[in-house]
Design an enzyme around this catalytic site. Sequence first.
Site, PDB file in Angstrom:
ATOM      1  NE  ARG A   1      -4.014   0.206   1.951  1.00  0.00           N
ATOM      2  CZ  ARG A   1      -4.257  -0.901   2.605  1.00  0.00           C
ATOM      3  NH1 ARG A   1      -3.505  -1.227   3.645  1.00  0.00           N
ATOM      4  NH2 ARG A   1      -5.247  -1.687   2.255  1.00  0.00           N
ATOM      5  CB  ALA A   2       4.089   2.115   1.592  1.00  0.00           C
TER       6      ALA A   2
END
Length: 654
Positions: free
Chosen positions: A275-276
């Site tokens: 997700r980062a």
Amino acid sequence: MKPYPFTAVVGMPDLRLALVLSSISPAVGGVLVRGEKGTAKSTMVRALAGLLPGVDVVDACRFSCDPVEPDPACPDGPHAEGSAAHRRPARLVELPVGAAEDRVIGSLNLERALADGVTDFQPGLLASAHRGLLYVDEVNLLHDHLVDTLLDAAAMGRATVEREGVSVSHAARFVLIGTMNPEEGELRPQLLDRFGLTVEVASSRDPELRVEVVRRRLAYEADPDGFAGQYAAADAGLAADIEAAQRLLPSVKLPDDALRQIAEVCASFEVDGMRADIVTARTAVAHAAWAGRTEVTTEDVRVAARLALPHRRRRNPFDAPGISEEQLEQALQDAQPEDPGPEDDGPGSGTPPEGGETSGPPPSEGGQEPSGGGKSGGDQKPVGAGEAFRARRFEVKGTGEGAAGRRSRAITDNGRTIGVQPAGTKDGHPHLLATVRAAAPHQRSRGRSGAGLVVRPQDLRFARREGREGNLVLFCVDASGSMGARQRMREVKTAVLSLLLDAYQRRDKVGLVTFRASGAELSLPPTISVDAAASRLDDLATGGRTPLAEGLLEAARVLRIEAVRDPLRRPLLVVVTDGRATSGADAVKRAQQAAGLLAGNVTSVVMDCESGKMRLGLAAELAEHLGAEHVPVAEVAADTLAGAVRTRISGRAA
């Protein structure tokens, strides 16, 4: 009264930029604003709604369907092609910390469902926030069941109500914005990761800037409309810039070189999951559009990483958020295409910039422990704790009714159904079968005709559910000279740190009482901020005699006060000591008397810190006087307990 103008807020450029980027690209995932109280966090967030472009919605649709692409599963639909529509301002919906679940996700009218056979769904706050902003002030204080609801909606873009055999689903895509004061406790990692960006804010120490903040605030309070008029043109210009960036956003390209930089930066900071990388890429694209560019550059990646990564690199709840500027620059440099110059060592050499170091302080020479705030009089300097482990779960006896958590048994709004209760006692989720049973005997006397039941308010029955609650875990820690042996204190601090981590995961409040020399003190008043307790524990010095009685009496005083402040939150007292009482006349007798005051009133655990071959067993005697569970410090770990149980079972079988 008009809201405070966005452009009138002084300072906080990072917060301003993060809010603007989230407005340009809602796919970024919203913003978490962390900072001390009184820093205008809420003021700036509320002012943001006035800058957002309006949205087109279908007439009479309570779920804000887009007339171009209406939700095919909309409860107010289906909407025919070309349905009448109108334009309205973007909404800022505030979710109160104490909101009920039905208010958040919506509710079903049980009486109409039984009497008329229709599904009458009343939309909640998630429906109101669709295609707008959902703002949660003090988001770290949000109850667990509401956190789970937000997680589901944020991940799926839909809100679903499954209740009493009826299923309703509607679109719920919103920009989630939360503000919090870290002193009051941290967020669950699952919710923390859902926020796309995070910003740390603090009040300025510049006197001139503080004067300007006060001057503007007083002017706004004296004449809100006139003050807003002074900044109307600036706000309108900023709104036009945001709308222009939104139009440019689909045209912005993300080249492979920029993607490689993003991957290198995220790998360098060892963030969990992917997700980062995705959020950083979306933020970089939004920043490029904001700057008027059609291709992402290194500067866009740099800005995006500073906003998207600080809250994702924390390895445990006690790590401070943030990223190293040197490490960020090194990662960006490593991802640059190789330039075959004669003086270039090539990418990935791993050589830090001259004079630069990796994040964190350098190790002390000779493997010595860091110095601490020890006091005079032969006090030992603070000793650091080891790595935390998974601790045993200690729970309060009986069944409570406190705030939802994960420690002790309690009657809560969520959990397994164990019975029913009539309306008015403590309403919760309606119980369909019990309601039908209550109404059925009265149908003839009520003149029922045709399908459906005639239901009266007195027929309604609600589920009585049992779940888990959060407790007040009060640590009463012996900091006397007998605890000063370095290896013993390290072991004790590691065990307490592990219990603090367990309290964080179980949504407890924690407090810290320490006793040494001739008295005791409340080192940390009860708080949700478990990392504050960990910090106080880390700075704990030892020395002097052991005023055990004073420590127990101080713990009793704190528990009495907390019982008045929060009567539903039941306490768990954890006494960390070797059991010695050496301070003052009749120290042992006074300690026994103090223990007697707590016995039977508070669930207690005595963590026995005595070590060595020759043991006096004083902590076990203290546990008897307290009516507490006696646990040697070596058996605090959950794995140790499981091993001990297996050993005892094997011995009995043999």
